[in-house]
Design an enzyme around this catalytic site. Structure first.
Site, PDB file in Angstrom:
ATOM      1  N   TYR A  43     -10.243 -30.288  13.025  1.00 61.99           N
ATOM      2  CA  TYR A  43     -11.514 -30.132  12.304  1.00 61.99           C
ATOM      3  C   TYR A  43     -12.537 -29.417  13.191  1.00 61.99           C
ATOM      4  O   TYR A  43     -13.183 -28.455  12.772  1.00 61.99           O
ATOM      5  CB  TYR A  43     -12.044 -31.517  11.896  1.00 61.99           C
ATOM      6  N   SER A  53     -20.710 -28.135  12.038  1.00 55.79           N
ATOM      7  CA  SER A  53     -20.675 -29.507  12.552  1.00 55.79           C
ATOM      8  C   SER A  53     -20.858 -29.545  14.059  1.00 55.79           C
ATOM      9  O   SER A  53     -20.484 -28.599  14.762  1.00 55.79           O
ATOM     10  CB  SER A  53     -19.323 -30.129  12.198  1.00 55.79           C
ATOM     11  N   ASN A  63     -20.738 -25.465   1.763  1.00 55.94           N
ATOM     12  CA  ASN A  63     -20.661 -26.862   2.179  1.00 55.94           C
ATOM     13  C   ASN A  63     -19.248 -27.429   2.077  1.00 55.94           C
ATOM     14  O   ASN A  63     -18.911 -28.374   2.783  1.00 55.94           O
ATOM     15  CB  ASN A  63     -21.611 -27.697   1.308  1.00 55.94           C
TER      16      ASN A  63
END
Length: 280
Positions: free
Chosen positions: A190, A137, A87
């Site tokens: 990201y 994500s 995580n």
């Protein structure tokens, strides 16, 4: 032997909620980890006030010796590992002033290379029936969709860990050379780092399936959704416990399921991560 689950980056946010859920539903010890020991121990104390009993171990996914110390702790005290939730991650804020080349390098170093280092260290000690969850994500999906068609083809053809790592290295180099556009990369540090993470699940699952000494080890990636955390600057509509729901489904998959295996899940459903679009 007592079963054990480890959650990286779990002193706050989604990771903290995943530890909370595992403490309630996993039959074994749950280890909350964080880079900073005092913050990690504070998080453990907070969960103890809820009547839960996580353990603590320091883990910095950028530090090889920190990863090795956790591995040794698991081997000595548990003889292996049953659940690994990757995580820990990092995102620059939208208002970040660091040059994009730096954002690309740092994002890939933590979110992709750091997570990969943890997986490489822990893979040999995963027991039969183990579950690995990579918290990826929707940003990785969007990054893939923004890549040029030739680059998408290259990404789809990558079928080894080294091939994915090479592509992540190319992205960082492209950011430094200011050639993102000509090489077909999106301008999201990201998102691209999470794209790499999403790619790894199917590749590592094939590797695990070929292991004749262990059985029923499953790895999947997921999108937790848009969650109210420090990382999202508290803009997400989901609570951390809602964000933990999909990772927990994957961490607690029953024995010998046919799917998801080496796949991507969002909102509790299996999705094609390359086509996925999050709606809220």
């Amino acid at each position: 032997m007592t079963k054990v689950a480890v959650v990286s980056g779990s002193n706050k946010g989604i990771g903290y909620a995943i530890v909370r859920g595992l403490c309630k539903h996993f039959n074994g010890d749950v280890i909350l980890t964080s880079r900073d020991e005092s913050r990690g121990r504070e998080a453990v104390s907070s969960l103890e006030k809820e009547g839960l009993h996580p353990k603590f171990h320091q883990l910095d996914i950028e530090d090889a010796s920190s990863i090795e110390q956790l591995k040794e702790h698991l081997v000595q005290n548990y003889g292996g590992l049953d659940v690994l939730v990757n995580n820990a991650g990092f995102a620059f804020k939208q208002a970040a002033t660091e040059p994009f080349s730096e954002q690309a390098e740092v994002s890939v170093r933590i979110n992709y290379l750091g997570t990969l280092a943890v997986m490489k260290a822990m893979m040999p000690i995963l027991r039969s029936g183990a579950r690995v969850v990579n918290v990826s994500s929707m940003a990785g999906s969007y990054a893939f969709q923004k890549c040029s068609k030739p680059l998408q083809s290259k990404l789809q053809a990558a079928d080894t860990i080294d091939a994915v790592t090479d592509l992540m290295t190319c992205f960082v180099q492209s950011a430094k050379n200011n050639t993102l556009e000509t090489e077909g990369w999106p301008s999201t540090a990201y998102g691209t780092s999470k794209l790499g993470l999403s790619m790894l699940s199917s590749i590592i699952q094939k590797h695990l399936d070929g292991d004749s000494t262990r059985s029923d080890i499953i790895i999947n990636a997921c999108c937790p959704g848009y969650v109210d955390t420090d990382m999202s600057s508290h803009k997400g509509p989901k609570t951390i416990d809602e964000g933990a729901e999909t990772p927990l489904i994957l961490a607690l998959l029953p024995p010998n399921v046919s799917e998801p295996r080496g796949q991507f899940m969002a909102e509790g459903k299996i999705e094609d991560w390359m086509k996925y679009r999050y709606t809220f």
